[in-house]
Design a protein around this motif. Structure first.
Motif, PDB file in Angstrom:
ATOM      1  N   ASP A 204       0.823  -1.222   0.000  1.00 34.97           N
ATOM      2  CA  ASP A 204       0.000   0.000   0.000  1.00 34.97           C
ATOM      3  C   ASP A 204       0.853   1.265   0.000  1.00 34.97           C
ATOM      4  OD1 ASP A 204      -2.634  -0.610  -0.326  1.00 34.97           O
ATOM      5  OD2 ASP A 204      -3.140  -0.633   1.814  1.00 34.97           O
ATOM      6  N   HIS A 232      -3.929   4.183  -6.059  1.00 34.72           N
ATOM      7  CA  HIS A 232      -2.778   3.900  -5.195  1.00 34.72           C
ATOM      8  C   HIS A 232      -1.927   2.706  -5.659  1.00 34.72           C
ATOM      9  CE1 HIS A 232      -5.354   1.006  -2.915  1.00 34.72           C
ATOM     10  NE2 HIS A 232      -4.207   0.446  -2.613  1.00 34.72           N
ATOM     11  N   HIS A 257      -2.741  -6.001  -6.071  1.00 35.14           N
ATOM     12  CA  HIS A 257      -3.427  -6.593  -4.908  1.00 35.14           C
ATOM     13  C   HIS A 257      -4.910  -6.261  -4.834  1.00 35.14           C
ATOM     14  CE1 HIS A 257      -2.200  -2.642  -3.225  1.00 35.14           C
ATOM     15  NE2 HIS A 257      -3.228  -2.778  -2.412  1.00 35.14           N
ATOM     16  N   HIS A 258      -5.407  -5.394  -5.724  1.00 35.90           N
ATOM     17  CA  HIS A 258      -6.855  -5.133  -5.762  1.00 35.90           C
ATOM     18  C   HIS A 258      -7.529  -5.761  -6.970  1.00 35.90           C
ATOM     19  CE1 HIS A 258      -7.320  -2.637  -2.234  1.00 35.90           C
ATOM     20  NE2 HIS A 258      -6.192  -2.006  -2.542  1.00 35.90           N
ATOM     21  N   ASP A 286      -4.593  -8.601   2.532  1.00 33.78           N
ATOM     22  CA  ASP A 286      -4.968  -7.185   2.600  1.00 33.78           C
ATOM     23  C   ASP A 286      -6.400  -7.033   3.116  1.00 33.78           C
ATOM     24  OD1 ASP A 286      -4.956  -4.387   2.110  1.00 33.78           O
ATOM     25  OD2 ASP A 286      -5.887  -4.718   0.154  1.00 33.78           O
TER      26      ASP A 286
END
Ligand SMILES: [Fe+2]
Length: 420
Positions: A204, A232, A257-258, A286
């Motif tokens: 992050d 981000h 990661h999203h 996460d």
């Protein structure tokens, strides 16, 4: 002695040391095991791996007359091959000795304090545009790894506790810890485990480029604010840049990661196998940490509730990895079926409100006497008394209407015909 054989030559009794081919093509999480089940042998024969490495000293030898090809070591099952983490890290010369939850919690608290300072300083440097000095945090990753190996419940429990001001830093330490624990469970090699830790710490990083007022906003985000937040991963990836001290796994997790398995994630809408193992792991760690942490806009879910709800989000996570993650945590989804070490089956109710390491369960069936029990809630805590051995599949016990049974058990009245 290690030998390469064709998948079609695999038989029960062989000791599998590894697979040659894509990690995604081989049907098992663990690479090394004695092949005892014919069903597992069939899985390997039908897989897309190009070869299987067997150890004839630990299991039976192949029947084929083809000359055996000695190999130096099993090929890695992870694509792509990633460079080792660079820096001053020196691997520990011996594995840490297991400790109790209580003992390890004291040591883990010191690691958390140290982590806050080091990660906070590193993120602030990134905010100021300075280069990330990753080699300086490798000893910290080593300490986290050792703590997880001594007792994985202590640190994974402590890192959930964060206050508002330190959320971003502590979330990074938490995801680092969860990634290391997850990677250990997947039996990944040492270098990859370390890289997964770095990935957790940096995933992050791009939030440093998002105004804090947006990150903390309690009200519904505007479309523009949502676009800013969703930038981000790309911003973090840009901040990492071509820093040679940062492993490619960290770049990958930071950027992806999203993403979600069904393609509905961001920034690229990748789906299925387009998302790497590391990014899939990062997505699970996460979200788990985010939903079990205190945030300005919501109360935390307990670990048991979080796992139960995450399991219901079809298309979000890799379902097989989700099961490995649950096992790696030694946690149990609320509503799940577990076996206790005193021959009882129990329904998981939730964590304790006062002590989230405690799991409330309702034992309802004795497997040694094949007898239904009057459901009576007990709390299971680490290191003490009755323990949970693991999750069970309701269908194995012929609990075909598990939904209905759960309701009945929770209502303290179990249907007589439920346990076959
Ligand atoms: Fe994120």
């Amino acid at each position: 002695m290690l030998k390469h054989i064709k998948p079609a030559e695999v038989e029960t009794g062989m000791f599998v040391q590894g697979f040659v081919g894509s990690w995604f093509d081989h049907p098992f999480w663990r690479k090394k095991f004695l092949l005892t089940e014919e069903a597992d042998a069939i899985k390997i024969r039908e897989s897309k791996v190009s070869a299987v490495i067997v150890d004839v000293a630990l299991g039976s030898a192949p029947q084929s007359a083809a000359p055996a090809v000695p190999v130096l070591a099993p090929a890695s099952a992870l694509p792509p091959r990633l460079p080792p983490v660079t820096g001053r890290y020196t691997p520990a010369s011996h594995a840490p000795r297991p400790t109790s939850f209580r003992q390890e919690t004291r040591r883990a608290a010191k690691i958390v304090e140290k982590s806050k300072k080091k990660v906070g300083a590193m993120f602030e440097a990134a905010r100021l545009g300075q280069a990330l000095k990753v080699p300086e945090i490798l000893p910290l990753i080593d300490e986290i790894r050792d703590s997880v190996e001594r007792n994985n419940k202590a640190l994974t429990n402590l890192v959930r506790l964060k206050n508002k001001d330190e959320y971003t830093y502590m979330h990074s330490v938490a995801v680092c810890t969860l990634m290391i624990n997850f990677a250990c469970k997947l039996d990944l090699d040492e270098s990859t485990i370390r890289s997964m830790g770095v990935a957790g710490l940096l995933h992050d990083l791009g939030k440093m480029a998002v105004p804090q007022i947006i990150l903390d906003k309690v009200e519904r985000l505007t479309d523009d604010e949502l676009i800013t937040i969703r930038s981000h991963p790309v911003r973090g990836h840009a901040l990492i840049g071509d820093n040679p001290d940062i492993p490619d796994i960290a770049r990958d997790v930071c950027l992806h990661h999203h993403e979600k398995i069904d393609g509905s994630g961001y920034p690229f809408g990748l789906q299925g196998n387009e998302i790497s193992l590391a990014a899939r792991m990062g997505a699970i760690c996460d979200v788990y940490d985010a939903v079990t942490s205190n945030r300005p806009y919501k109360d935390p879910w307990t670990p048991c509730t979080a796992l139960a709800r995450m399991l219901q989000w079809k298309g979000h996570f890799d379902e097989r990895l989700m099961q490995v993650f649950i096992n790696s945590m030694g946690l149990y989804p609320a509503g799940g079926l577990v076996r206790l070490n005193d021959h009882r089956l129990a329904l998981v109710v939730d964590n304790c409100t006062e002590d989230p390491t405690g799991v409330r369960v309702l034992p309802f069936y004795c497997t040694s006497r094949l007898q239904e029990l009057e459901p009576e809630e007990i709390t299971i805590t680490p290191d003490q008394g009755v323990q949970i051995l693991g999750t069970e599949r309701p269908e194995f016990w012929h609990f075909d209407n598990w939904e209905g049974m759960r309701h009945a058990i929770l209502s303290q009245s179990m249907p007589r015909s439920a346990a076959a």
